[in-house]
Write a protein that holds these residues in place. Sequence first.
Motif, short mmCIF file in Angstrom:
data_model
loop_
_atom_site.label_atom_id
_atom_site.label_comp_id
_atom_site.label_asym_id
_atom_site.label_seq_id
_atom_site.Cartn_x
_atom_site.Cartn_y
_atom_site.Cartn_z
N PRO A 31 0.75 -1.22 0.01
CA PRO A 31 -0.06 0.05 0.00
C PRO A 31 0.93 1.21 0.10
CG PRO A 31 -0.05 -0.98 2.16
CD PRO A 31 0.79 -2.08 1.39
N GLY A 32 0.64 2.06 -0.99
CA GLY A 32 1.49 3.47 -1.13
C GLY A 32 0.58 4.39 -1.16
N ASP A 33 0.60 5.67 -1.92
CA ASP A 33 0.08 6.60 -1.99
C ASP A 33 -1.41 6.52 -2.62
OD1 ASP A 33 2.15 8.04 -1.39
OD2 ASP A 33 2.61 9.01 -3.20
N GLU A 34 -1.60 5.17 -3.12
CA GLU A 34 -3.03 4.68 -3.50
C GLU A 34 -3.91 4.17 -2.33
OE1 GLU A 34 -0.26 3.28 -4.02
OE2 GLU A 34 -0.78 1.26 -3.46
N ALA A 35 -3.34 4.29 -0.95
CA ALA A 35 -4.06 3.60 -0.04
C ALA A 35 -5.37 3.77 -0.05
CB ALA A 35 -3.36 3.99 1.23
N ASP A 36 -6.14 5.08 -0.13
CA ASP A 36 -7.59 5.40 -0.24
C ASP A 36 -8.14 4.61 -1.09
OD1 ASP A 36 -7.50 7.23 1.62
OD2 ASP A 36 -7.12 9.02 0.31
N GLN A 37 -7.76 4.36 -2.42
CA GLN A 37 -8.30 3.46 -3.38
C GLN A 37 -8.37 2.06 -3.10
OE1 GLN A 37 -6.23 6.01 -3.93
NE2 GLN A 37 -6.83 7.45 -5.59
N LEU A 38 -7.18 1.62 -2.39
CA LEU A 38 -7.19 0.18 -2.23
C LEU A 38 -8.08 -0.07 -0.93
CD1 LEU A 38 -3.10 -0.30 -1.78
CD2 LEU A 38 -5.04 -1.18 -3.69
N LEU A 39 -8.37 0.92 -0.03
CA LEU A 39 -9.18 0.78 0.97
C LEU A 39 -10.85 0.55 0.32
CD1 LEU A 39 -7.62 2.66 3.90
CD2 LEU A 39 -7.87 0.11 3.70
N ALA A 40 -10.77 1.54 -0.63
CA ALA A 40 -12.36 1.49 -1.13
C ALA A 40 -12.60 0.11 -1.88
CB ALA A 40 -12.32 2.70 -2.33
N ALA A 41 -11.42 -0.36 -2.66
CA ALA A 41 -11.70 -1.50 -3.31
C ALA A 41 -12.02 -2.59 -2.16
CB ALA A 41 -10.16 -1.99 -3.89
N VAL A 42 -11.42 -2.63 -1.07
CA VAL A 42 -11.57 -3.54 0.07
C VAL A 42 -13.09 -3.53 0.33
CG1 VAL A 42 -11.10 -4.11 2.52
CG2 VAL A 42 -9.07 -3.75 0.95
N ARG A 43 -13.64 -2.37 0.66
CA ARG A 43 -14.97 -1.93 1.03
C ARG A 43 -15.82 -2.53 -0.32
NH1 ARG A 43 -13.29 2.66 3.13
NH2 ARG A 43 -13.56 3.85 1.41
N ASP A 44 -15.61 -2.07 -1.49
CA ASP A 44 -16.34 -2.39 -2.53
C ASP A 44 -16.56 -4.02 -2.97
OD1 ASP A 44 -16.97 0.21 -2.97
OD2 ASP A 44 -15.64 0.54 -4.69
N ARG A 45 -15.43 -4.63 -2.71
CA ARG A 45 -15.64 -6.09 -2.84
C ARG A 45 -15.72 -6.91 -1.66
NH1 ARG A 45 -13.15 -7.52 -7.91
NH2 ARG A 45 -14.09 -9.63 -7.47
N GLY A 46 -16.24 -6.21 -0.69
CA GLY A 46 -16.37 -6.81 0.48
C GLY A 46 -15.61 -7.85 1.06
N VAL A 47 -14.11 -7.54 0.87
CA VAL A 47 -13.19 -8.54 1.53
C VAL A 47 -12.57 -8.35 2.72
CG1 VAL A 47 -12.45 -9.23 -0.96
CG2 VAL A 47 -11.34 -7.27 0.38
N ASP A 48 -12.03 -9.44 3.58
CA ASP A 48 -12.06 -9.28 4.81
C ASP A 48 -10.43 -9.59 4.90
OD1 ASP A 48 -11.83 -9.20 7.67
OD2 ASP A 48 -12.54 -11.35 7.95
N VAL A 49 -9.47 -8.48 5.01
CA VAL A 49 -8.14 -8.49 4.83
C VAL A 49 -7.44 -9.07 6.05
CG1 VAL A 49 -6.06 -7.16 4.68
CG2 VAL A 49 -8.03 -6.37 3.32
N THR A 50 -6.46 -10.12 5.86
CA THR A 50 -5.87 -10.78 7.04
C THR A 50 -4.31 -10.20 7.11
OG1 THR A 50 -5.35 -12.51 5.61
CG2 THR A 50 -7.17 -12.66 6.63
N HIS A 51 -3.77 -10.00 6.00
CA HIS A 51 -2.10 -9.35 6.00
C HIS A 51 -2.06 -8.25 5.35
CE1 HIS A 51 -1.94 -13.64 7.24
NE2 HIS A 51 -0.94 -13.47 7.78
N ILE A 52 -1.13 -7.31 5.59
CA ILE A 52 -0.55 -6.43 4.65
C ILE A 52 1.06 -7.14 4.36
CG2 ILE A 52 0.53 -3.97 4.29
CD1 ILE A 52 -1.43 -3.35 6.51
N LEU A 53 1.05 -7.21 2.92
CA LEU A 53 2.24 -7.75 2.55
C LEU A 53 3.11 -7.02 1.74
CD1 LEU A 53 0.75 -11.27 1.28
CD2 LEU A 53 1.73 -10.70 3.63
N LEU A 54 4.43 -6.63 1.98
CA LEU A 54 5.36 -5.80 1.25
C LEU A 54 6.33 -6.74 0.61
CD1 LEU A 54 5.80 -3.22 4.25
CD2 LEU A 54 4.17 -3.24 2.52
N THR A 55 6.51 -6.26 -0.85
CA THR A 55 7.54 -6.87 -1.59
C THR A 55 8.78 -6.34 -1.10
OG1 THR A 55 7.37 -5.10 -3.35
CG2 THR A 55 6.03 -7.01 -3.43
#
Length: 237
Positions: A31-55
């Motif tokens: 998650p970078g500067d697009e964190a807002d958009q990723l969190l919106a995608a999480v809500r829109d897809r109704g997913v339950d996030v278990t980890h933040i993984l960094l490459t």
Amino acid sequence: MILEVRAVAPFYKNGFVVGCERTHEAVVIDPGDEADQLLAAVRDRGVDVTHILLTHAHIDHITGVAQVKDALDVPVCLHRDDLPLYEHAVEQGKMFGFAVRQPPPIDVYYDLSPIYFGDYEVRVHHTPGHCPGGVCLEIGKRGRGEGGRGSGKGERGSGEGGSSEGRHLFVGDTLFAGSIGRTDLPGGNYEVLMRSITDVLFHLGDTSIVHPGHGPDTTIGRERETNPFVLEYLSSA
Ligand SMILES: [Zn+2]
Ligand SMILES: [Zn+2]
């Protein structure tokens, strides 16, 4: 597999939400500067996030970690060799002229054990060269390829093409469509990078789909055959 990709200015670095279509468990990658958009995608897809993984821990890949951790309160995972970079996030930001919020502490350092979400598993491959703690996150259906990896049975016999079907590689900045990661930043090393690409990534199979940290998707087969940096390295080896 649920897959959402977002990228915004100035870095146009890809952030991902990857989820299980059956259980709706998911992971957020880089998650970078697009964190807002990723969190919106999480809500829109109704997913339950278990980890933040960094490459890896270059600044463009971690500016949104604090925000996503605040919102979702799940463990943040990184390779231990990138901890110095991660701990110097504020200084990294200054190098680029950005005010960056210090990210939260790392909760999990990658080891050899897979990380699971829903019906999927994440296998972590250490791929240094762009930076010391760079990894490839290999995501596929759970239990797939078992016996292939350990004993060499099955997977080898069925040929690389078939066995890598449905395998997704989140490679950070190690390999791009038609290009490779830069090695001029602190901790970068060209020889090490090329070995990570040709010895680690290429063994994950030609049909594996590659999701780079910047730019469009590609496949291992396409890069093996057409990537000019790879061809130059292999011809000089
Ligand atoms: Zn990077
Ligand atoms: Zn990057």
